[in-house]
Design a protein around this motif. Structure first.
Motif, short mmCIF file in Angstrom:
data_model
loop_
_atom_site.label_atom_id
_atom_site.label_comp_id
_atom_site.label_asym_id
_atom_site.label_seq_id
_atom_site.Cartn_x
_atom_site.Cartn_y
_atom_site.Cartn_z
N ASN A 149 -15.00 6.85 16.84
CA ASN A 149 -15.61 8.17 16.69
C ASN A 149 -17.09 8.02 16.43
O ASN A 149 -17.49 7.39 15.45
CB ASN A 149 -14.96 8.92 15.53
N HIS B 151 -18.74 -8.28 4.74
CA HIS B 151 -19.09 -7.51 5.93
C HIS B 151 -20.30 -8.05 6.69
O HIS B 151 -20.50 -7.72 7.84
CB HIS B 151 -19.31 -6.04 5.55
N ARG B 152 -21.09 -8.87 6.01
CA ARG B 152 -22.21 -9.49 6.72
C ARG B 152 -21.74 -10.46 7.80
O ARG B 152 -22.47 -10.76 8.73
CB ARG B 152 -23.10 -10.25 5.72
N ARG C 215 -20.62 2.14 -0.74
CA ARG C 215 -20.29 3.56 -0.92
C ARG C 215 -21.44 4.27 -1.63
O ARG C 215 -21.78 5.40 -1.32
CB ARG C 215 -19.03 3.70 -1.77
N PRO D 47 -22.15 -4.11 6.01
CA PRO D 47 -22.49 -4.24 4.58
C PRO D 47 -23.23 -3.01 4.06
O PRO D 47 -24.41 -3.07 3.74
CB PRO D 47 -23.35 -5.50 4.52
N MET E 279 -19.23 -6.21 0.42
CA MET E 279 -20.57 -6.27 1.00
C MET E 279 -20.86 -7.64 1.62
O MET E 279 -21.33 -7.74 2.74
CB MET E 279 -21.65 -6.00 -0.07
N PRO F 235 -12.51 -0.45 16.00
CA PRO F 235 -11.29 0.31 15.82
C PRO F 235 -10.71 0.77 17.16
O PRO F 235 -11.41 0.71 18.18
CB PRO F 235 -11.74 1.51 14.99
N PHE G 252 0.89 5.45 0.02
CA PHE G 252 0.18 6.74 0.13
C PHE G 252 1.07 7.73 -0.60
O PHE G 252 2.07 8.16 -0.05
CB PHE G 252 0.02 7.16 1.58
N TRP H 167 -11.87 -6.18 -1.58
CA TRP H 167 -12.31 -4.92 -2.20
C TRP H 167 -13.60 -5.14 -2.98
O TRP H 167 -14.57 -4.43 -2.80
CB TRP H 167 -11.20 -4.35 -3.08
N LYS I 244 0.84 -1.19 0.00
CA LYS I 244 0.00 0.00 0.00
C LYS I 244 0.87 1.23 0.00
O LYS I 244 1.72 1.41 0.86
CB LYS I 244 -0.91 0.01 1.24
N ASP J 230 -9.81 5.56 -1.69
CA ASP J 230 -9.60 5.25 -0.28
C ASP J 230 -10.48 6.14 0.59
O ASP J 230 -10.65 7.32 0.28
CB ASP J 230 -8.14 5.53 0.11
N TYR K 36 -16.13 -5.44 13.60
CA TYR K 36 -14.89 -4.65 13.66
C TYR K 36 -14.96 -3.64 14.79
O TYR K 36 -15.98 -2.98 14.99
CB TYR K 36 -14.68 -3.95 12.32
N LEU L 92 -10.87 -4.33 5.38
CA LEU L 92 -12.25 -3.87 5.48
C LEU L 92 -12.75 -3.23 4.18
O LEU L 92 -13.89 -2.79 4.09
CB LEU L 92 -12.39 -2.86 6.61
N GLY L 93 -11.86 -3.14 3.19
CA GLY L 93 -12.27 -2.52 1.93
C GLY L 93 -12.43 -1.01 2.04
O GLY L 93 -13.09 -0.39 1.21
N ILE L 94 -11.84 -0.42 3.07
CA ILE L 94 -11.90 1.04 3.22
C ILE L 94 -10.75 1.66 2.44
O ILE L 94 -10.88 2.71 1.82
CB ILE L 94 -11.85 1.41 4.71
N LEU L 95 -9.60 1.00 2.46
CA LEU L 95 -8.47 1.39 1.63
C LEU L 95 -8.30 0.33 0.55
O LEU L 95 -8.61 -0.83 0.76
CB LEU L 95 -7.18 1.47 2.47
N LYS L 96 -7.78 0.77 -0.59
CA LYS L 96 -7.56 -0.17 -1.68
C LYS L 96 -6.07 -0.50 -1.76
O LYS L 96 -5.24 0.41 -1.81
CB LYS L 96 -8.03 0.46 -2.98
N ARG M 93 -7.53 -1.81 7.55
CA ARG M 93 -8.44 -1.04 6.70
C ARG M 93 -8.49 -1.59 5.28
O ARG M 93 -9.51 -1.46 4.60
CB ARG M 93 -8.02 0.42 6.67
#
Ligand SMILES: Nc1ncnc2c1ncn2[C@@H]1O[C@H](COP(=O)(O)OP(=O)(O)OP(=O)(O)O)[C@@H](O)[C@H]1O
Ligand SMILES: [Mg+2]
Lengths: 299, 532
Positions: free
Chosen positions: A87, A76-77, B387, B384, A73, A83, A14, A69, A12, B529, A81, A51-55, A48
């Motif tokens: 927040n 996630h079922r 976006r 689930p 969906m 963190p 950045f 990625w 990964k 991201d 998670y 979790l498919g939040i970052l690629k 992350r």
């Protein structure tokens, strides 16, 4: 063993900064996998990506055999998670957030809600703005534990909990394990990892540097040995596997590779030994080495 | 006493450093728009005759409601510039002060930065005091720049005293709203609350002044924006409003400081009540959550837009009677055959209200990125929830906001207008005139969606674009600007009903553009991201 999480050469970036460099590890079904490493090593980034939040820039990661990625969906079922830094929305109550998360996951709504709230001593009528860091974390924990998932991903879940709550959490992780659930637990609390985890992966500077069961990892590191004799131990330094000899009169302190302990004992037995102490490496020793970034890691 | 303020000055310097670019942009943009005006008027109205003709049209109560009172008997270039520009500029100076102030107090507090600072040996009031100094400083710099910039222009009617007073008026108004914001940051317990209350009060002061200027003189004296227009810059040069502003600011600041010393960090003085242990069913979806988070703002804006419509509508009656028998005015204003003055006025007002109604819609859409910056999406995306669903929910809230805001403004205008006008405009016409703005508002929402998908850190450019549109449309009435300027804003393509014919092509063209923007936004957003 069936692999629940499988990460293959995941990189990964950045911008120009490489946060992960070909990370490679897997979590097996039914195990608690400890994920440790110094600050900024890339633990949260790895999670992350899972979790498919970052690629991921390169490489492949799967959960339950599905791409993290593309099939997020479905994945996630079946996962929960928590963190490290939870927040929440200042004007919703903890109870509302727990209900919202349960509904969004779409899973079965269990009747354990009250029991868990009680267990974690959480007041669900308080607005999230008034919760302390630990209490916000409890909201996420309760919600995760309610979820009947197959895989639990915890990123430093106890960083805000008091020791009593930490114990409660550890009990719950043990229960999950007994139910056959898989757990990926990132943590800085080594005693916690030592108590809970079947296997451990250590990450530093975005690379996995060790992976295996605690027994295996211990095997890879050196034991601390203290020898007291009445005469001097000539030639100790030349014995294979002996390192860092420290001599104080006739007291010797040194380290021995686990596999070569045998030779050391054979060697020492030629001398009149008054005291022989050998301590296995603690997890802490093991980490300190990696955390400090020394090159002494045994190949 | 000095303990409370300890290290304020260091914090003040830190704040200036953190904001040097942001503050410079505000200052230069506002100074620039002020300083180009006299020159442009010089070109447009070179003779006193032209200006006197303009002065006559400015006596129109609708214009008075919009820009305030001026010295119409003495309508020099200077008087004209000040009359037409000082109030609207002062409103923007007020908005600048509010945004800068909240950013360094409540927002910092919410993000835990104030906590870090309070742990250092700094006084309890240091953050508030440093921010006050900082925003006052920005206003003073703006005032000085404007004063100098006006003085050096080679236009006779721009006297030195007037130039100083112009700067002081803008700066003084800014300081008033600095103080107002300081107070609301104590009362409300979130940055959004503080911003909302402060901007709400600013709009209230604007409307109060409008009503006062049209008829009930005394009301204007209770509004700092009323004082702004009472300075009579470049003619009589009244300084008393400046002193009134400073006294008002001082008292309000004193109150804010007292409250700040009393309250806890991250709390407001409006207390939080215990909430529900269980969520109600309509919270339990991404849309439900998105809507719930913005419910208060949604209701406040809806009420605000209705009131705005009513207040503009209430002057429609005066318009007709004012123009009766005034041949001179009729010659100048009535270019559109077959339409009354009131109908022309409605077209213009709808443009303004259409753009104001875009504000809540954009706020809703941009909130999607705000949530991400506060790391509140991470937990949702671990469920689930796709976006597209998430962005779609915020789009839907924004679209609902757009509809409700613009229609309520139209209804307010119609309701008040029809009670005061002899020959009222029909309800259908008014709703049509409101709905004509929907496609342009969609384009603004779509632009926000695109930026959130593509380059979210510049999503505040949507505000720059809205302000640009506002200025172009507002100024477009005063100057003969090149078509090009209004062609690049969606609001330049809206048919201004009832005076314009309804044009189908731009209407559906704008909708088409909006759809393309939204689709692109959704696509990019699904691929990038998420920061947290
Ligand atoms: N969005 C981002 N942009 C740039 N760099 C990032 C971003 N997110 C993380 N990093 C960098 O990637 C590296 C890994 O960060 P990460 O949060 O994964 O560490 P971590 O192992 O979880 O650390 P900690 O134990 O402190 O939680 C850090 O150097 C961090 O600065
Ligand atoms: Mg981390």
């Amino acid at each position: 063993m069936e692999k629940v999480v499988d990460i293959k050469r995941v990189t990964k970036k950045f911008g120009d900064f490489k946060a992960l460099d070909e990370v490679d590890f897997s979590v097996r079904k039914g195990e608690v996998f400890g994920f440790i490493g110094p600050n900024g090593a890339g633990k949260s980034t790895t999670i992350r990506i899972l979790l498919g939040i970052l690629k991921a820039t390169e490489g492949q990661a799967t959960i339950f055999g599905k791409d993290v990625w593309n099939d997020s969906m479905e994945i996630h079922r079946q996962i929960a998670y928590v963190p490290g830094d939870v927040n929440l929305w200042p004007n919703l109550t903890g109870g509302e957030v727990i209900d919202l998360f349960a509904k969004l996951r779409g899973g079965r709504q269990t009747k354990r809600r009250e029991e868990l709230l009680e267990r974690y001593k959480l007041d669900p009528t308080k607005k999230c703005r008034t919760y302390s860091k630990g209490n916000r974390q409890k909201v996420a924990l309760v919600s995760a534990l309610l979820s009947e998932a197959d895989l639990y991903i915890f990123d430093e879940p106890t960083s805000g909990l008091d020791p009593l709550m930490e114990q409660t959490f550890q009990e719950d992780v043990r229960n999950l394990r007994q139910e056959g659930k898989s757990v990926l637990l990132s943590s800085h609390i080594l005693s916690e990892v030592e108590k809970l985890c079947d296997r451990v992966g250590i990450i530093r500077d975005g690379t996995i540097i060790e992976q295996g069961s605690l027994e295996e990892l211990r095997h890879l590191t050196r034991h601390h040995v203290l020898l007291e004799t009445t005469s001097s131990l000539d030639g100790l330094r030349d014995v294979e596997g002996v390192h860092d000899v420290n001599q104080d009169g006739n007291t010797y302190r040194f380290q021995v590779n686990a596999e070569q302990m045998d030779q050391v004992i054979k060697f020492a037995s030629q001398y009149p030994i008054q005291k022989f102490e050998s301590a296995p490496p603690t997890l802490e020793d093991l980490f300190m080495r990696h955390y400090e970034g020394t090159d002494e890691v045994v190949e | 006493m000095s303990e409370l303020f300890k290290r304020s000055f260091q914090l003040f310097k830190l704040t200036i450093r953190r904001d040097r670019i942001r503050a410079s942009i505000w200052i230069f943009a506002l100074a620039f728009f002020t300083l180009i005006i006299p020159g442009s008027f010089q070109n447009l109205y070179p003779d006193q005759q032209d200006r006197d003709a303009m002065a006559v049209t400015m006596e129109n109560p609708a214009m008075v409601a919009m820009v305030g009172e001026g010295d119409l008997d003495n309508y020099t270039i200077g008087a004209m510039s000040a009359h037409q520009m000082v109030l609207i500029t002062a409103v923007f100076v007020g908005i600048m002060s509010i945004l800068l102030f909240v950013r360094h107090t409540r927002t910092d507090e919410e993000e835990g930065r104030v906590e870090l600072i309070r742990a250092l040996p700094v006084g309890r009031l240091a953050t508030l005091h440093a921010t006050t100094m900082y925003v006052v400083f920005v206003n003073v710099v703006l005032a000085v720049l404007v004063a100098i910039g006006l003085m050096v222009q080679p236009i006779e009617s721009l006297g030195i005293e007037g130039a100083l007073l112009y700067g002081a008026t803008l700066g003084g108004t800014g300081i008033c709203f600095t103080a107002v914001t300081a107070l609301f940051t104590q009362l409300s317990d979130s940055s959004r609350g503080a911003t909302g209350w402060s901007i709400g009060l600013l709009l209230f002061f604007y409307v109060l002044r409008a009503i006062g200027d049209i008829g009930s003189e005394a009301l204007s004296l209770f509004s700092p924006l009323g004082w702004t227009t009472k300075t009579m810059i470049f003619t009589e040069n009244h300084w008393w409003p400046i002193f009134l502003m400073l006294a008002f600011s001082f008292v309000v600041l004193l109150l804010a400081y007292r409250l700040n010393a009393k309250r806890d960090l991250e709390a407001g003085l409006f207390p939080s009540k215990p909430g529900k242990a269980r969520a109600s069913n309509n919270l339990l979806s991404p849309f439900g959550l998105a809507f719930r988070l913005q419910r208060t703002a949604f209701i406040s804006w809806a009420v605000g837009m209705l009131l705005l419509g009513i207040s503009y509508g209430s002057v429609l009656g005066d318009l007709d009677s004012f123009f009766q028998g005034n041949e001179m005015v009729e010659k100048i204003l009535v270019q559109e055959e077959g339409y009354s003055i009131a109908e022309q006025f409605i077209s213009i007002i709808m443009t303004v209200m259409g753009m104001i109604a875009t504000i809540p819609a954009l706020i809703s859409m941009n909130k999607l990125y705000g949530e991400e910056k506060k790391s509140r999406l991470e937990l949702l995306y671990a469920k689930p929830v796709s976006r597209k669903t998430m962005m779609g929910s915020y789009l839907l809230v924004a679209v609902i906001n757009a509809f409700v805001s613009v229609i309520l403004a139209g209804i307010g205008l119609w309701a008040a207008g029809s009670t005061v006008m002899d020959d009222p405009v029909s309800f259908g016409t008014m709703i049509g005139a409101s709905l004509a703005y929907i496609p342009a508002m969609f384009v603004m929402i779509g632009l926000s969606a695109l930026l959130i998908g593509l380059k979210p850190n510049v999503v505040s450019l949507t505000w720059v674009y809205l302000v640009y549109s506002f200025i172009i449309v507002y100024m477009g009435n005063l100057f003969q600007l090149d078509e090009w300027f209004s062609n690049v804003t969606p609001f330049g393509h809206v048919s201004q009903l009832p005076v314009d014919e309804f044009e189908v092509v731009p209407f559906f063209g704008l909708i088409g553009v909006a759809i393309v923007l939204v689709v692109a936004g959704l696509t990019f957003y699904s691929k990038r991201d998420i920061q947290g």
